[in-house]
Design a protein around this motif. Structure first.
Motif, PDB file in Angstrom:
ATOM      1  N   GLU A  22       0.827  -1.208   0.000  1.00  0.00           N
ATOM      2  CA  GLU A  22       0.000   0.000   0.000  1.00  0.00           C
ATOM      3  C   GLU A  22       0.859   1.254   0.000  1.00  0.00           C
ATOM      4  OE1 GLU A  22      -0.768  -2.682   1.866  1.00  0.00           O
ATOM      5  OE2 GLU A  22      -2.517  -3.207   0.675  1.00  0.00           O
ATOM      6  N   TYR A  26       0.504   1.410  -4.340  1.00  0.00           N
ATOM      7  CA  TYR A  26      -0.949   1.266  -4.391  1.00  0.00           C
ATOM      8  C   TYR A  26      -1.524   1.839  -5.694  1.00  0.00           C
ATOM      9  CZ  TYR A  26      -5.873   2.036  -3.665  1.00  0.00           C
ATOM     10  OH  TYR A  26      -7.226   2.050  -3.832  1.00  0.00           O
ATOM     11  N   GLY A  27      -1.080   3.020  -6.082  1.00  0.00           N
ATOM     12  CA  GLY A  27      -1.617   3.674  -7.285  1.00  0.00           C
ATOM     13  C   GLY A  27      -1.368   2.867  -8.542  1.00  0.00           C
ATOM     14  N   ARG A  29      -0.853  -0.404  -8.676  1.00  0.00           N
ATOM     15  CA  ARG A  29      -1.690  -1.619  -8.591  1.00  0.00           C
ATOM     16  C   ARG A  29      -3.108  -1.329  -9.026  1.00  0.00           C
ATOM     17  NH1 ARG A  29      -1.059  -2.623  -2.795  1.00  0.00           N
ATOM     18  NH2 ARG A  29      -3.201  -3.280  -2.994  1.00  0.00           N
ATOM     19  N   ARG A  30      -3.625  -0.198  -8.599  1.00  0.00           N
ATOM     20  CA  ARG A  30      -5.001   0.148  -8.963  1.00  0.00           C
ATOM     21  C   ARG A  30      -5.131   0.396 -10.471  1.00  0.00           C
ATOM     22  NH1 ARG A  30      -9.549   3.619  -6.016  1.00  0.00           N
ATOM     23  NH2 ARG A  30     -11.014   3.498  -7.724  1.00  0.00           N
ATOM     24  N   CYS A  31      -4.167   1.088 -11.048  1.00  0.00           N
ATOM     25  CA  CYS A  31      -4.197   1.321 -12.502  1.00  0.00           C
ATOM     26  C   CYS A  31      -4.152   0.007 -13.263  1.00  0.00           C
ATOM     27  CB  CYS A  31      -3.028   2.208 -12.920  1.00  0.00           C
ATOM     28  SG  CYS A  31      -3.206   3.932 -12.447  1.00  0.00           S
ATOM     29  N   TRP A  32      -3.285  -0.910 -12.855  1.00  0.00           N
ATOM     30  CA  TRP A  32      -3.191  -2.204 -13.521  1.00  0.00           C
ATOM     31  C   TRP A  32      -4.503  -2.979 -13.396  1.00  0.00           C
ATOM     32  CZ3 TRP A  32       1.870  -2.944 -10.452  1.00  0.00           C
ATOM     33  CH2 TRP A  32       2.917  -2.293 -11.099  1.00  0.00           C
ATOM     34  N   ARG A  33      -5.070  -2.974 -12.188  1.00  0.00           N
ATOM     35  CA  ARG A  33      -6.330  -3.687 -11.972  1.00  0.00           C
ATOM     36  C   ARG A  33      -7.455  -3.075 -12.793  1.00  0.00           C
ATOM     37  NH1 ARG A  33      -9.296  -2.394  -6.899  1.00  0.00           N
ATOM     38  NH2 ARG A  33     -10.027  -0.847  -8.365  1.00  0.00           N
ATOM     39  N   ASP A  34      -7.550  -1.754 -12.804  1.00  0.00           N
ATOM     40  CA  ASP A  34      -8.591  -1.071 -13.575  1.00  0.00           C
ATOM     41  C   ASP A  34      -8.445  -1.326 -15.076  1.00  0.00           C
ATOM     42  OD1 ASP A  34      -9.595  -0.120 -11.193  1.00  0.00           O
ATOM     43  OD2 ASP A  34      -8.879   1.941 -11.487  1.00  0.00           O
TER      44      ASP A  34
END
Length: 63
Positions: A22, A26-27, A29-34
């Protein structure tokens, strides 16, 4: 940030302690997931300040 992936992307992040993922990325990871990637985080320790599981059961600490 916009991330574009082709095919089915898989991302693996390896960190030392439970909260490092985190704090450090974190940012991303979120971009990759999105963007549709499967994101996995591997945590190398359980985060008790260098104490073994046996010693943490007795609340032992390194000096």
């Amino acid at each position: 940030m916009t991330v574009t992936l082709t095919g089915h992307a898989q991302v693996v992040g390896v960190v030392a302690r439970p909260d490092d993922a985190e704090i450090t990325f974190y940012g991303a990871r979120r971009c990759w997931r999105d963007a549709g990637a499967t994101v996995t985080v591997v945590i190398a320790t359980h985060g008790t300040n260098g104490v073994s599981r046996r010693d943490s059961a007795t609340d032992a600490r390194l000096n």
